[in-house]
Structure formats: structure tokens, C-alpha cells
Design a protein around this motif. Structure first.
Motif, PDB file in Angstrom:
ATOM      1  N   PRO A 215       0.830  -1.208   0.000  1.00  0.00           N
ATOM      2  CA  PRO A 215       0.000   0.000   0.000  1.00  0.00           C
ATOM      3  C   PRO A 215       0.858   1.250   0.000  1.00  0.00           C
ATOM      4  O   PRO A 215       1.972   1.253   0.531  1.00  0.00           O
ATOM      5  CB  PRO A 215      -0.797  -0.121   1.305  1.00  0.00           C
ATOM      6  CG  PRO A 215      -0.675  -1.537   1.735  1.00  0.00           C
ATOM      7  CD  PRO A 215       0.638  -2.025   1.211  1.00  0.00           C
ATOM      8  N   PRO A 216       0.366   2.342  -0.581  1.00  0.00           N
ATOM      9  CA  PRO A 216       1.157   3.577  -0.645  1.00  0.00           C
ATOM     10  C   PRO A 216       1.081   4.375   0.645  1.00  0.00           C
ATOM     11  O   PRO A 216       0.219   4.142   1.504  1.00  0.00           O
ATOM     12  CB  PRO A 216       0.495   4.342  -1.788  1.00  0.00           C
ATOM     13  CG  PRO A 216      -0.945   3.914  -1.705  1.00  0.00           C
ATOM     14  CD  PRO A 216      -0.908   2.467  -1.292  1.00  0.00           C
ATOM     15  N   LEU A 217       1.995   5.334   0.782  1.00  0.00           N
ATOM     16  CA  LEU A 217       1.943   6.381   1.791  1.00  0.00           C
ATOM     17  C   LEU A 217       1.793   5.843   3.212  1.00  0.00           C
ATOM     18  O   LEU A 217       1.057   6.389   4.042  1.00  0.00           O
ATOM     19  CB  LEU A 217       0.803   7.358   1.470  1.00  0.00           C
ATOM     20  CG  LEU A 217       0.915   8.070   0.116  1.00  0.00           C
ATOM     21  CD1 LEU A 217      -0.325   8.867  -0.207  1.00  0.00           C
ATOM     22  CD2 LEU A 217       2.153   8.953   0.101  1.00  0.00           C
ATOM     23  N   GLY A 218       2.475   4.718   3.496  1.00  0.00           N
ATOM     24  CA  GLY A 218       2.459   4.182   4.844  1.00  0.00           C
ATOM     25  C   GLY A 218       1.152   3.539   5.260  1.00  0.00           C
ATOM     26  O   GLY A 218       0.973   3.175   6.432  1.00  0.00           O
TER      27      GLY A 218
ATOM     28  N   GLY B 204       2.269  12.174   9.317  1.00  0.00           N
ATOM     29  CA  GLY B 204       2.026  11.003   8.487  1.00  0.00           C
ATOM     30  C   GLY B 204       2.939  11.002   7.273  1.00  0.00           C
ATOM     31  O   GLY B 204       3.956  11.711   7.227  1.00  0.00           O
ATOM     32  N   TRP B 205       2.580  10.223   6.292  1.00  0.00           N
ATOM     33  CA  TRP B 205       3.404  10.068   5.100  1.00  0.00           C
ATOM     34  C   TRP B 205       2.933  11.021   4.001  1.00  0.00           C
ATOM     35  O   TRP B 205       1.732  11.211   3.805  1.00  0.00           O
ATOM     36  CB  TRP B 205       3.334   8.637   4.592  1.00  0.00           C
ATOM     37  CG  TRP B 205       4.035   7.668   5.496  1.00  0.00           C
ATOM     38  CD1 TRP B 205       3.534   7.086   6.621  1.00  0.00           C
ATOM     39  CD2 TRP B 205       5.376   7.185   5.355  1.00  0.00           C
ATOM     40  NE1 TRP B 205       4.476   6.259   7.198  1.00  0.00           N
ATOM     41  CE2 TRP B 205       5.620   6.302   6.438  1.00  0.00           C
ATOM     42  CE3 TRP B 205       6.388   7.409   4.430  1.00  0.00           C
ATOM     43  CZ2 TRP B 205       6.825   5.639   6.604  1.00  0.00           C
ATOM     44  CZ3 TRP B 205       7.584   6.747   4.591  1.00  0.00           C
ATOM     45  CH2 TRP B 205       7.802   5.884   5.665  1.00  0.00           C
ATOM     46  N   GLU B 206       3.894  11.591   3.278  1.00  0.00           N
ATOM     47  CA  GLU B 206       3.582  12.505   2.179  1.00  0.00           C
ATOM     48  C   GLU B 206       4.335  12.068   0.922  1.00  0.00           C
ATOM     49  O   GLU B 206       5.386  11.433   0.999  1.00  0.00           O
ATOM     50  CB  GLU B 206       3.993  13.934   2.537  1.00  0.00           C
ATOM     51  CG  GLU B 206       3.232  14.521   3.712  1.00  0.00           C
ATOM     52  CD  GLU B 206       3.688  15.939   4.029  1.00  0.00           C
ATOM     53  OE1 GLU B 206       4.657  16.406   3.365  1.00  0.00           O
ATOM     54  OE2 GLU B 206       3.086  16.566   4.915  1.00  0.00           O
TER      55      GLU B 206
ATOM     56  N   ILE C 297       9.349   8.242  -3.611  1.00  0.00           N
ATOM     57  CA  ILE C 297       9.804   7.708  -2.323  1.00  0.00           C
ATOM     58  C   ILE C 297       9.121   8.553  -1.253  1.00  0.00           C
ATOM     59  O   ILE C 297       9.509   9.695  -0.999  1.00  0.00           O
ATOM     60  CB  ILE C 297      11.336   7.786  -2.190  1.00  0.00           C
ATOM     61  CG1 ILE C 297      12.008   6.962  -3.292  1.00  0.00           C
ATOM     62  CG2 ILE C 297      11.769   7.271  -0.819  1.00  0.00           C
ATOM     63  CD1 ILE C 297      13.524   7.041  -3.304  1.00  0.00           C
ATOM     64  N   ALA C 298       8.066   7.989  -0.675  1.00  0.00           N
ATOM     65  CA  ALA C 298       7.247   8.755   0.264  1.00  0.00           C
ATOM     66  C   ALA C 298       8.080   9.201   1.468  1.00  0.00           C
ATOM     67  O   ALA C 298       9.032   8.533   1.885  1.00  0.00           O
ATOM     68  CB  ALA C 298       6.060   7.920   0.719  1.00  0.00           C
TER      69      ALA C 298
ATOM     70  N   ASP D 235      -2.013   6.722  -6.200  1.00  0.00           N
ATOM     71  CA  ASP D 235      -1.056   7.142  -5.172  1.00  0.00           C
ATOM     72  C   ASP D 235       0.260   6.381  -5.306  1.00  0.00           C
ATOM     73  O   ASP D 235       1.337   6.970  -5.126  1.00  0.00           O
ATOM     74  CB  ASP D 235      -1.653   6.923  -3.779  1.00  0.00           C
ATOM     75  CG  ASP D 235      -2.692   7.967  -3.409  1.00  0.00           C
ATOM     76  OD1 ASP D 235      -2.649   9.072  -3.987  1.00  0.00           O
ATOM     77  OD2 ASP D 235      -3.549   7.682  -2.554  1.00  0.00           O
ATOM     78  N   VAL D 236       0.185   5.090  -5.615  1.00  0.00           N
ATOM     79  CA  VAL D 236       1.415   4.318  -5.833  1.00  0.00           C
ATOM     80  C   VAL D 236       2.234   4.938  -6.951  1.00  0.00           C
ATOM     81  O   VAL D 236       3.461   5.051  -6.867  1.00  0.00           O
ATOM     82  CB  VAL D 236       1.088   2.845  -6.158  1.00  0.00           C
ATOM     83  CG1 VAL D 236       2.343   2.090  -6.593  1.00  0.00           C
ATOM     84  CG2 VAL D 236       0.452   2.147  -4.957  1.00  0.00           C
TER      85      VAL D 236
END
Length: 616
Positions: free
Chosen positions: A530-533, A575-577, A568-569, A562-563
Motif C-alpha cells: 500500500p502507498p503512503l504508509g 504522516g506520510w507525504e 519515495i514517500a 497514489d502508488v
């Protein structure tokens, strides 16, 4: 089991014994049947395409298409993409050579030649691939805002395999619509237009009713009987083709899905896609599908060093494009016109054999994997269909679990071509040699592809994520064809891919390889998590899942976006960006081979970007 055996055989026996049913062949059956016609005067069936990198040649049709696209379409496409990147740079400054190359300062021959390869993996792969293409589509405002929109329009080639072939074929034959219109259809679609993927209907069991499902499968079989009547072998791949056609070819929507008076894409010919306006105006990337050969003469010591290969790496890889069918592997190096696929001589030619649905079925037929033993086949979900085929369409010495194409290359290169003495070519899913991403056609030196965007949505792990196996297998295959193909170095083991997180973010390979080596730069984007953590994944469904609701597809496409755009998030306190420089870093990778051809030193943001995103 797929269908109740007794019910199926009772209905099948009625079909077989009823002369009215036999005579009243459906319109779809007639449209799916090949035709035998006199060959054109002076016709030459086989084109020798070269057996090494120095002698490889493209067809005249492909050469003309690529030249016209590069001259007439790419200048605006690259300029539009550049504008998308520059608007999303968040104050970061790209080195001047990026805009100079993409802006045409060095002429149209200096533009990057981009190929996109989208992997196999059933509906999961088709949907993940569609989500990535949506993130690269200049018609998608969100993609433009992310700085990735426009790459699809700037791509010269688009290759697909298995589930990826469903995406590539449906996109091409539907005249290159937007991805939402492709997947979900439009209310304005005409009866002959594209009604979307109809994913709510399972590919082989579309109904909750056993009787409806049995009748549906028998309809599919009746639709291929005309092909047999014309003297051609019919196998599960033909039945599969008719099922796929209701999802990935024009003419079917939810309202007419079970209507037997509708042809459901039968008669749509792959070579005829050249007549579409998006092809004639060179808007589409040049589509290529890939299929593996399944040969009785194969080298059984040449399997990939992985667990699930069914085809050795040395077997010829065949490609289908708008103009030709054949292989660039040096063991064959020959093609025949796609329009006359099925022909084996220069007097009587076959037409209508290259049905769109049949071609994508040949790229996505895994049924031979059930045929490892008589017991395994009898316990498989397709055995009852094989029994019906054996009863209604009896054929001797034919393996019903593989796709069959009359061999136009008989007698050619007997010292190297393993099927030179075979009457038929046996074709199976393009990923059965473990190369689930169709990179091989984009490695053909004559195509001069210098950057490949590889979309990998295979099911390599227990939870249906990727682990780099497909790219590893391609690297292993290159060792058998040294001098014909060039490939950038990649980690040779899955442990490195997973430990370094190479499947969970975009990774560039070949950054330190010289363009003179002929190896393209590889932009790899895997369905690795999954993306963004996020902890919940929606894109790792099973390949065996053959039906999806609209809501499932929507969330898969959203997560894939999002992927495809996160880079590289970055983990922050909130949180993750997404990496704010990813669009720029992607552009740096896209132009890197073109930069080297102009003898320009990598610099500025591009130097730091490739330091972060390249594997070395």
C-alpha cells in the motif's frame, strides 16, 4: 468444479444431436470464423527480420508509424508533458537540458523513445496497469497536477501480457479512451461501441444461476464451432477468447451481456485496428502483445531460477502487433503479416484469424498449468469444458489446454528454431517463463527504446505482492541471447528487492550503464504494498478473482494513483507525504539516455534525483 457434469453433458448432447441448432449458427460464430482466400499476387508470407542485433529490421508499417508519431505527435506531447512537470516542481529547478531536450532544441530525433510495459496477473494486473496509465495520462487533470500526466501520450510503445494484454487490447480497439471510460464504459456508448470491462460479470461464471452459467459456456463453445468447421483446431483458448471478448472488445454492455443475437466483439480483427482514427493520427502508443511458446522440443534445463516457471527461457517469445506476428529471438528472427495470421503458404491465405479476443487470449492462457498430469487435469475447473469440446469438436493429437496457431515458419532455420518441423505453434500465457512484465519486445535493438516504464503487478508473494521475480527472469534470459538484447543490471535475488524496498517505490535501473551498451534505462514501478504508509492494501487481489464490483475497481484505481505518484514517500510528524520532487525525478530519468546522446553531463536536481532513485 465450474459446471455440473451431468447437466452440461445433457445440454451438450442436445446441441450436438439437433440439426437445427447445428445449422442455425449464431452471428458471432460466423464472425469468429477465419476465411480462406487466394493470396495477393506476388505475396510473400515470411519476412526474415534478422537473427542478431545488427541485422534486425522492423516492418515497413511499424517504421512508418513510429516515424510519423515522432515527427508529428511527439513534439507537442513532450512539450505538454514538460509543462506538467514544471508546474509541479514546488520551486525545484530542473537543469536546463531537461527542457531543452523535451522542448525540441536538439531536433525530433533527440527525443527520448519511451516504451511502457504492463504486466500479467489477471484483473488485478489489468486494473493496476490501468491505474498507472491513468496517472500518466495527459487527459487526467489530477495526473497533470501531479506532474506525471502526459507521459502516456509521449510513449512510443505500449506492451501488454496476460492481464496486461486485456488492458492494452481493450484500450487500443476502443480507440484510446480515457481510463475511467475504458474501465466503466460510458452511457453514450453505441451498440457497437465499448461498454466498459463489465467486471461485475465473472469471466466464466457470470451468474448466480448454475443453469445460466452452463448455457453461457455452451454459447461460448457454439461460437467457436465455425472455426473448427473451416478446418482449424479449436481449444480452450478459443472459448476463453469468446469470454474475454465480452469484457475487453467492443459490442457488449451489462444490458446485452447474455444476448446471443449480439456478436460480442467477434469479427473485430487485430490488424484492422490500424484503421482507427487514433491510430491513423498516431495518437496511440504502438501496441504489442506477448505470448510464450509451449514446445515439445524445448530445452528443459533452461527454466528460470524461480519456483513457478512452465516454459524455459530459451523458448521463442512471440509478439503480436498491428502489422506482424513473429519473434525477434535469434533462434527464429521472422514474422508474418498479422492480417494473414493462420496462413502457411503463398497460394491460399487465411484472414480473420487474428481476432482481437483470440490474440489477447493467446497472451493470457494458463490452462496448460492444469495439465501436469491426467489426474490434475480431471480435477481442474476447466475439465468439463474440455469434455464438451471433445464431444462436440473432436480433434486428434491436439492439446485442448494450449492456444494453436498454424505454423508459418515450418522449415525455417532448422539448426536453431525448435518448432521448425511442427505443424502448429502451441502458445500459452506470456508470463509462463516467469517474465510477467513484457520487457522483451522493448529490448529489440531495432526499436531503439532508451527508457522503459515497467509496471509490475504479478502475484509473487503469499499476499499477491511483487518481489522482483519477473525482472530477475528477464535478466536471466538475457544470458542466453548475449549480443541480441541488452538489459541493465538488477538485483539477482528476491531478498535484495524486498530488503531494499525496491518493489514499494519507483526504482530506476541502468543509471550507470552507458547508452552505448544498448541497455535502456528501466523505470520500475511494482505493486509491492500500500502507498503512503497505509496498512490496508486494495491492489493485491488474487489472480483467481474473475469478477469485481465498480466500488472495488474504484478503490483499486485510487490507490494505484497514489502508488504511481508518491515517489519515495516521506514520513512526517503528520504522516506520510508524497515526494514533492518525484515528478522532476521521473522527468530526469526519462531524458537521461537522450542527455547522454547529446554528451551533456548529468547535473543539478537530476544528479541528486538519480542518486536517490537509482539502484546501484
Amino acid at each position: 468444479m465450474l459446471l455440473p457434469v451431468l447437466f452440461v453433458h445433457v445440454v451438450a448432447s442436445l446441441l450436438y444431436c439437433n440439426p437445427l441448432l447445428a445449422a442455425g449458427q449464431a452471428a458471432a460464430a460466423a464472425a469468429y470464423s477465419p476465411l480462406l482466400v487466394p493470396c495477393p499476387a506476388g505475396f510473400s508470407l515470411v519476412r526474415e527480420a534478422g537473427t542478431n542485433a545488427q541485422s534486425q529490421t522492423l516492418s515497413q508499417g511499424e517504421l512508418a508509424y513510429i516515424s510519423a508519431k515522432q515527427d508529428g505527435v511527439l513534439p507537442d506531447a513532450w512539450s505538454t508533458y514538460l509543462s506538467s512537470v514544471e508546474r509541479s516542481t514546488s520551486g525545484s529547478s530542473l537543469p536546463p537540458y531537461v527542457s531543452e531536450i523535451l522542448g525540441g532544441n536538439y531536433g525530433w530525433t533527440a527525443y527520448p523513445r519511451l516504451g511502457i510495459a504492463t504486466s500479467g496477473g489477471g484483473y488485478r494486473a489489468a486494473t493496476f496497469g490501468a491505474g498507472v496509465l491513468n496517472a500518466l495520462d495527459g487527459r487526467n487533470a489530477s495526473a497533470v497536477a501531479a506532474g506525471t500526466g502526459g507521459l502516456l501520450q509521449a510513449a512510443t510503445y505500449l506492451a501488454g501480457l496476460s492481464g496486461g494484454s486485456w488492458l492494452v487490447t481493450s484500450l487500443a480497439q476502443a480507440n484510446f479512451p480515457t481510463i475511467p471510460d475504458l474501465v466503466f464504459g460510458t452511457a453514450a456508448a453505441s451498440a457497437a461501441g465499448f461498454g466498459g470491462w463489465n467486471a461485475e460479470f465473472d469471466l466464466f461464471e457470470p451468474s448466480n444461476s448454475t443453469a445460466v452459467n452452463a448455457a453461457y459456456v455452451l454459447d461460448l463453445i457454439e461460437e467457436v464451432e465455425g472455426k473448427h468447421a473451416e478446418g482449424f483446431p479449436v481449444t480452450l483458448s478459443d472459448v476463453w477468447a469468446r469470454a474475454l471478448s465480452r469484457h475487453f472488445a467492443n459490442g457488449t454492455d451489462a444490458a446485452n451481456f447474455y444476448d446471443t443475437s449480439v456478436t460480442h466483439g467477434a469479427g473485430i480483427i487485430f490488424s484492422s485496428l490500424a484503421n482507427l482514427d487514433t491510430f491513423q493520427t498516431y495518437v496511440q502508443p504502438f501496441p504489442i502483445l506477448v505470448s510464450d511458446s509451449y514446445s515439445p522440443n524445448e530445452n528443459t534445463s533452461a527454466y528460470a531460477d524461480l519456483a513457478y516457471a512452465y516454459v524455459p527461457l530459451t523458448n521463442p517469445i512471440y509478439e503480436f502487433n498491428i502489422y506482424e506476428f513473429g519473434s525477434y529471438d535469434p533462434t527464429l528472427g521472422a514474422f508474418v503479416p498479422m492480417e494473414y495470421l493462420g496462413s502457411t503458404n503463398t497460394s491460399t491465405c487465411v484472414t480473420k484469424f487474428d481476432q482481437v479476443s483470440f490474440v489477447e487470449a493467446l497472451s493470457a492462457s494458463l490452462f496448460n498449468e492444469y495439465n501436469t498430469s491426467a489426474a490434475a487435469l480431471q480435477n481442474s475447473s476447466v475439465y468439463e469444458i474440455i469434455e464438451i469440446l471433445e464431444e462436440l469438436i473432436p480433434e486428434s493429437d491436439i492439446d485442448y489446454t494450449v492456444g494453436i496457431v498454424p505454423n508459418p515458419f515450418q522449415g525455417l532455420h532448422p539448426e536453431t528454431f525448435i518448432d521448425t518441423n511442427e505443424t502448429y505453434l502451441q502458445l500459452v500465457d506470456g508470463g509462463e517463463d516467469d517474465e510477467t512484465v513484457p520487457l522483451q519486445p522493448l529490448l529489440v535493438k531495432a526499436r531503439e527504446v532508451d527508457v522503459i516504464f515497467a509496471i509490475d503487478a504479478a502475484s509473487d508473494t503469499e499476499y499477491h505482492w511483487v518481489d522482483g521475480s519477473s525482472v530477475i527472469a528477464t535478466q536471466e534470459r538475457m544470458a542466453y541471447f548475449v549480443g541480441t538484447y541488452s538489459f541493465p543490471p538488477v538485483p539477482p535475488d528476491n531478498a535484495t528487492w524486498l530488503a531494499e524496498g525496491l518493489t514499494r517505490r519507483p526504482t530506476f535501473f541502468g543509471c550507470n550503464s552507458s547508452a552505448a551498451s544498448g541497455a535502456p534505462l528501466l523505470i520500475y514501478l511494482g505493486n509491492g504494498g500500500p502507498p503512503l504508509g497505509q496498512t490496508t492494501g486494495y491492489t493485491n487481489t488474487s489472480t483467481a478473482q474473475l469478477a469485481y464490483s465498480a466500488d472495488e475497481l474504484e478503490v483499486m484505481l485510487s490507490q494505484t494513483f497514489d502508488v504511481a505518484t508518491q515517489g519515495i514517500a516521506i514520513e512526517t510528524a503528520d504522516g506520510w507525504e508524497k515526494d514533492p520532487e518525484y515528478a522532476s525525478c521521473l522527468a530526469c530519468a526519462v531524458v537521461d539516455r537522450a542527455r547522454e546522446r547529446q554528451n551533456i553531463e548529468r547535473s543539478g536536481l537530476c544528479a541528486s534525483c538519480l542518486e536517490r532513485y537509482c539502484w546501484s
